[in-house]
Write an enzyme that holds these catalytic residues in place. Structure first.
Site, PDB file in Angstrom:
ATOM      1  N   SER A   7      13.171   9.407 -11.765  1.00 44.60           N
ATOM      2  CA  SER A   7      12.381  10.181 -10.841  1.00 44.60           C
ATOM      3  C   SER A   7      12.912  11.470 -10.921  1.00 44.60           C
ATOM      4  O   SER A   7      13.954  11.904 -10.801  1.00 44.60           O
ATOM      5  CB  SER A   7      12.438   9.699  -9.424  1.00 44.60           C
ATOM      6  OG  SER A   7      11.606  10.891  -8.817  1.00 44.60           O
ATOM      7  N   HIS A  32       9.377   8.944 -14.453  1.00 43.06           N
ATOM      8  CA  HIS A  32       8.812   8.673 -13.046  1.00 43.06           C
ATOM      9  C   HIS A  32       8.367  10.040 -12.343  1.00 43.06           C
ATOM     10  O   HIS A  32       9.283  10.767 -12.212  1.00 43.06           O
ATOM     11  CB  HIS A  32       9.446   8.024 -11.919  1.00 43.06           C
ATOM     12  CG  HIS A  32       8.804   7.425 -10.676  1.00 43.06           C
ATOM     13  ND1 HIS A  32       7.752   6.386 -10.630  1.00 43.06           N
ATOM     14  CD2 HIS A  32       8.804   8.190  -9.232  1.00 43.06           C
ATOM     15  CE1 HIS A  32       7.535   6.501  -9.377  1.00 43.06           C
ATOM     16  NE2 HIS A  32       8.174   7.374  -8.573  1.00 43.06           N
ATOM     17  N   ASP A  34       6.694  12.175  -9.355  1.00 37.58           N
ATOM     18  CA  ASP A  34       6.192  12.107  -7.837  1.00 37.58           C
ATOM     19  C   ASP A  34       5.286  13.127  -7.577  1.00 37.58           C
ATOM     20  O   ASP A  34       5.875  14.415  -7.414  1.00 37.58           O
ATOM     21  CB  ASP A  34       7.500  12.051  -7.162  1.00 37.58           C
ATOM     22  CG  ASP A  34       8.256  10.721  -7.173  1.00 37.58           C
ATOM     23  OD1 ASP A  34       7.654   9.784  -6.775  1.00 37.58           O
ATOM     24  OD2 ASP A  34       9.358  10.911  -7.405  1.00 37.58           O
ATOM     25  N   MET A  36       2.929  14.913  -4.657  1.00 39.24           N
ATOM     26  CA  MET A  36       2.751  14.962  -3.110  1.00 39.24           C
ATOM     27  C   MET A  36       2.110  16.357  -2.806  1.00 39.24           C
ATOM     28  O   MET A  36       2.199  17.282  -3.251  1.00 39.24           O
ATOM     29  CB  MET A  36       4.263  15.123  -2.470  1.00 39.24           C
ATOM     30  CG  MET A  36       5.277  14.016  -2.954  1.00 39.24           C
ATOM     31  SD  MET A  36       6.678  14.136  -2.018  1.00 39.24           S
ATOM     32  CE  MET A  36       7.924  12.714  -2.921  1.00 39.24           C
ATOM     33  N   HIS A  65       3.224   8.888  -9.957  1.00 40.58           N
ATOM     34  CA  HIS A  65       3.072   8.321  -8.493  1.00 40.58           C
ATOM     35  C   HIS A  65       2.468   9.275  -7.536  1.00 40.58           C
ATOM     36  O   HIS A  65       2.980  10.204  -7.326  1.00 40.58           O
ATOM     37  CB  HIS A  65       4.594   7.863  -8.298  1.00 40.58           C
ATOM     38  CG  HIS A  65       4.625   7.258  -6.736  1.00 40.58           C
ATOM     39  ND1 HIS A  65       5.970   7.017  -6.051  1.00 40.58           N
ATOM     40  CD2 HIS A  65       3.772   6.840  -5.962  1.00 40.58           C
ATOM     41  CE1 HIS A  65       5.658   6.760  -4.994  1.00 40.58           C
ATOM     42  NE2 HIS A  65       4.598   6.485  -4.733  1.00 40.58           N
ATOM     43  N   MET A  67       1.347  10.505  -4.308  1.00 41.90           N
ATOM     44  CA  MET A  67       1.429  10.302  -2.794  1.00 41.90           C
ATOM     45  C   MET A  67       0.438  11.503  -2.488  1.00 41.90           C
ATOM     46  O   MET A  67       0.769  12.583  -1.617  1.00 41.90           O
ATOM     47  CB  MET A  67       2.791  10.398  -2.285  1.00 41.90           C
ATOM     48  CG  MET A  67       3.712   9.346  -2.779  1.00 41.90           C
ATOM     49  SD  MET A  67       5.454   9.650  -3.006  1.00 41.90           S
ATOM     50  CE  MET A  67       5.514  10.102  -4.371  1.00 41.90           C
ATOM     51  N   MET A 138       7.388   0.555  -2.034  1.00 36.57           N
ATOM     52  CA  MET A 138       8.138   1.446  -1.786  1.00 36.57           C
ATOM     53  C   MET A 138       9.493   0.869  -0.838  1.00 36.57           C
ATOM     54  O   MET A 138       8.918  -0.034   0.032  1.00 36.57           O
ATOM     55  CB  MET A 138       7.472   2.639  -0.807  1.00 36.57           C
ATOM     56  CG  MET A 138       6.324   3.121  -1.523  1.00 36.57           C
ATOM     57  SD  MET A 138       7.126   4.253  -2.800  1.00 36.57           S
ATOM     58  CE  MET A 138       8.312   5.567  -2.143  1.00 36.57           C
ATOM     59  N   ASP A 176      10.754   1.426  -5.629  1.00 34.76           N
ATOM     60  CA  ASP A 176      11.074   3.053  -5.482  1.00 34.76           C
ATOM     61  C   ASP A 176      11.613   3.445  -4.214  1.00 34.76           C
ATOM     62  O   ASP A 176      11.066   3.241  -3.178  1.00 34.76           O
ATOM     63  CB  ASP A 176       9.649   3.719  -5.911  1.00 34.76           C
ATOM     64  CG  ASP A 176       9.750   5.346  -6.006  1.00 34.76           C
ATOM     65  OD1 ASP A 176      11.009   5.863  -5.952  1.00 34.76           O
ATOM     66  OD2 ASP A 176       8.554   5.979  -5.891  1.00 34.76           O
TER      67      ASP A 176
HETATM   68  C1  DX5 Z   1       9.971   9.034  -2.817  1.00 33.07           C
HETATM   69  C2  DX5 Z   1       9.584   9.173  -4.401  1.00 33.07           C
HETATM   70  C3  DX5 Z   1      10.679   8.661  -5.271  1.00 33.07           C
HETATM   71  C4  DX5 Z   1      12.092   9.393  -4.944  1.00 33.07           C
HETATM   72  C5  DX5 Z   1      13.203   8.273  -5.376  1.00 33.07           C
HETATM   73  O1  DX5 Z   1       8.851   9.357  -1.864  1.00 33.07           O
HETATM   74  O2  DX5 Z   1       8.419   8.376  -4.365  1.00 33.07           O
HETATM   75  O3  DX5 Z   1      10.352   8.104  -6.410  1.00 33.07           O
HETATM   76  O4  DX5 Z   1      12.192  10.341  -5.910  1.00 33.07           O
HETATM   77  O5  DX5 Z   1      14.336   9.170  -5.116  1.00 33.07           O
HETATM   78  P1  DX5 Z   1      15.791   8.125  -4.744  1.00 33.07           P
HETATM   79  O6  DX5 Z   1      15.932   7.288  -5.865  1.00 33.07           O
HETATM   80  O7  DX5 Z   1      16.721   9.193  -4.773  1.00 33.07           O
HETATM   81  O8  DX5 Z   1      15.475   7.502  -3.446  1.00 33.07           O
HETATM   82 ZN    ZN Z   2       8.106   7.734  -6.528  1.00 36.17          ZN
END
Ligand code: DX5
Ligand code: ZN
Length: 218
Positions: A7, A32, A34, A36, A65, A67, A138, A176
């Site tokens: 990620s 990956h 993220d 948001m 991903h 969110m 998750m 994740d």
């Molecule tokens: C959290 C994200 C993850 C995050 C994981 O909402 O979806 O992808 O980056 O980070 P670690 O591996 O540090 O938990």
């Molecule tokens: Zn993620």
């Protein structure tokens, strides 16, 4: 075969190109990303133009991903920006719109994926399984990297693995949140085959060794 999807939320954003170009040589399988929106989760990160830029500098599949609330509004844009796997959250819209969003992603020739937050039961994904190329469970509350792994999500991973096997579905099962060398073993034992790792990957002094160690957890 276990896949690793680092990620980039934990990458050095000043040196994002350097960190992304280093992923394939380290043995990573996906990137990956993220996304948001400050609504679905209390954080704001990367958007469409950054994904389009990343697309130009790596051949690794982009595992995006989302969110974000009501992702159906944006799935076509994320597909055009270069996502190879596009994950939406089951909690982000009505069942009808969730189904329509997954169909839209597939119509773009992109792998459609569905994620569930920790409080959402595994059974909730069942009606969507035939539309999905990947299910993401998750193992932290979405929003931030660096949180602790929730081992109590493993029964959900086991249940979904069972449904995938029962119907011989062509569907990957990703986890994740809080994945490191130790918790990776717990995830793969439960049936996960794609491991997202943010802070553990980017903190590892030898990233190739980290990826090898995580893949050997079967
Ligand atoms: C959290 C994200 C993850 C995050 C994981 O909402 O979806 O992808 O980056 O980070 P670690 O591996 O540090 O938990
Ligand atoms: Zn993620």
């Amino acid at each position: 075969m276990i896949k690793v999807s680092p990620s980039i939320l934990s990458a050095d954003f000043v040196n994002l190109e350097r960190d992304i170009r280093a992923l394939a040589p380290a043995g990573a399988d996906y990137v990956h990303i993220d996304v948001m929106d400050g609504e679905f989760v209390p954080n704001i990160t990367i958007g469409i133009p950054v994904i389009a830029a990343i697309r130009k500098i790596t051949w690794l599949p982009l595992d995006v991903h989302l969110m974000i609330d009501r992702p159906i509004r944006y799935v076509d844009d994320f597909c055009k920006a270069g996502a190879d796997i596009l994950t939406i959250h089951l909690e982000a819209d009505t069942p009808e719109n969730t189904r329509r969003a997954l169909e839209k992603i597939r119509a773009n020739g992109v792998k459609a994926a569905l994620s569930i937050k920790p409080k959402t039961p595994a059974e909730a994904v069942v009606p969507y399984l035939p539309l999905c190329s990947l299910i993401l469970v998750m193992t932290v509350e979405p929003g931030f990297g660096g949180q602790s792994f929730m081992e109590d999500m493993m029964p959900k991973v086991r249940a979904i693995r069972g449904w995938i096997e029962k119907d011989s579905l062509d569907c990957e099962l990703e986890v994740d949140g809080g994945v490191n060398e130790t918790t990776a073993r717990i995830c793969t034992a439960a049936g996960a085959d794609v491991l997202v790792a943010g802070s553990a990957y980017f903190k590892a002094p030898d990233k190739a060794a980290f990826v090898r160690a995580v893949k050997k957890t079967m």
